[in-house]
Design a protein around this motif. Structure first.
Motif, PDB file in Angstrom:
ATOM      1  N   ALA A  15       0.560  -0.918  -0.041  1.00 31.65           N
ATOM      2  CA  ALA A  15      -0.127  -0.338   0.229  1.00 31.65           C
ATOM      3  C   ALA A  15       0.927   1.277   0.540  1.00 31.65           C
ATOM      4  N   VAL A  16       1.918   1.503   0.786  1.00 34.16           N
ATOM      5  CA  VAL A  16       2.380   2.807   0.706  1.00 34.16           C
ATOM      6  C   VAL A  16       3.049   2.860  -0.544  1.00 34.16           C
ATOM      7  N   PHE A  17       3.683   1.416  -1.162  1.00 34.57           N
ATOM      8  CA  PHE A  17       3.908   1.189  -2.870  1.00 34.57           C
ATOM      9  C   PHE A  17       3.402   2.794  -3.676  1.00 34.57           C
ATOM     10  N   GLN A  18       2.010   2.313  -3.240  1.00 37.14           N
ATOM     11  CA  GLN A  18       1.161   2.702  -4.482  1.00 37.14           C
ATOM     12  C   GLN A  18       1.354   4.197  -4.289  1.00 37.14           C
ATOM     13  N   ILE A  19       1.164   5.015  -3.017  1.00 38.40           N
ATOM     14  CA  ILE A  19       1.108   6.027  -2.760  1.00 38.40           C
ATOM     15  C   ILE A  19       2.571   6.607  -2.782  1.00 38.40           C
ATOM     16  N   THR A  20       3.339   6.218  -2.288  1.00 44.08           N
ATOM     17  CA  THR A  20       4.487   6.804  -2.489  1.00 44.08           C
ATOM     18  C   THR A  20       5.077   6.359  -3.431  1.00 44.08           C
ATOM     19  N   GLN A  21       6.456   7.268  -4.872  1.00 42.17           N
ATOM     20  CA  GLN A  21       6.799   6.380  -5.281  1.00 42.17           C
ATOM     21  C   GLN A  21       8.726   6.706  -4.989  1.00 42.17           C
ATOM     22  N   ILE A  22       9.501   6.874  -4.405  1.00 42.58           N
ATOM     23  CA  ILE A  22      10.549   7.325  -3.944  1.00 42.58           C
ATOM     24  C   ILE A  22      11.258   6.270  -4.024  1.00 42.58           C
ATOM     25  N   PRO A  23      12.433   6.997  -4.869  1.00 45.65           N
ATOM     26  CA  PRO A  23      13.073   6.348  -5.880  1.00 45.65           C
ATOM     27  C   PRO A  23      14.130   5.042  -4.840  1.00 45.65           C
ATOM     28  N   ALA A  24      14.257   3.789  -4.878  1.00 43.45           N
ATOM     29  CA  ALA A  24      14.872   2.312  -4.343  1.00 43.45           C
ATOM     30  C   ALA A  24      14.633   2.594  -2.862  1.00 43.45           C
ATOM     31  N   LEU A  25      12.970   3.162  -2.401  1.00 40.13           N
ATOM     32  CA  LEU A  25      12.609   2.337  -1.156  1.00 40.13           C
ATOM     33  C   LEU A  25      12.411   1.436  -0.782  1.00 40.13           C
ATOM     34  N   GLN A  26      13.660   1.185   0.177  1.00 41.84           N
ATOM     35  CA  GLN A  26      12.787  -0.303   1.156  1.00 41.84           C
ATOM     36  C   GLN A  26      12.566  -0.259   2.138  1.00 41.84           C
ATOM     37  N   MET A  27      12.740  -1.188   2.836  1.00 42.03           N
ATOM     38  CA  MET A  27      12.207  -1.497   4.464  1.00 42.03           C
ATOM     39  C   MET A  27      12.806  -2.795   4.523  1.00 42.03           C
TER      40      MET A  27
END
Length: 94
Positions: A15-27
């Motif tokens: 869901a977070v990845f659907q909201i934001t497209q921060i480059p190379a975001l990883q958790m």
């Protein structure tokens, strides 16, 4: 722990990845801490208990605030435009 093996964490991050497209975001989960990185390094971290209490939009807001504070990237710069939705998915008027 790999987030793919923990369904609640995985679903929240999708869901977070659907909201934001921060480059190379990883958790990543390190002990009892949620740690977020992006293409320029560390972004934000907080306890997993807080992660589970927050809604995906709240997590996205925290990450966007950290981008602005630590990297000078304006809030919502990487926010998905959500075009294609017939209604605002965050509106209480739906």
């Amino acid at each position: 722990m790999m987030i793919e093996s923990d369904r609640p964490t995985y679903e929240k991050m999708v869901a977070v990845f659907q909201i934001t497209q921060i480059p190379a975001l990883q958790m990543a989960v390190n002990g009892d801490q949620a740690s977020f990185v992006w293409n320029k390094g560390f972004l934000h971290g907080f306890p997993m208990t807080q992660f589970y209490q927050l809604e995906p939009i709240e997590i996205a807001n925290l990450l966007e605030s950290a981008l602005e504070e630590h990297y000078g990237v304006p809030k919502r710069h990487y926010r998905n435009k959500l075009t294609g939705f017939s209604k605002d998915p965050f509106s209480s008027q739906n």
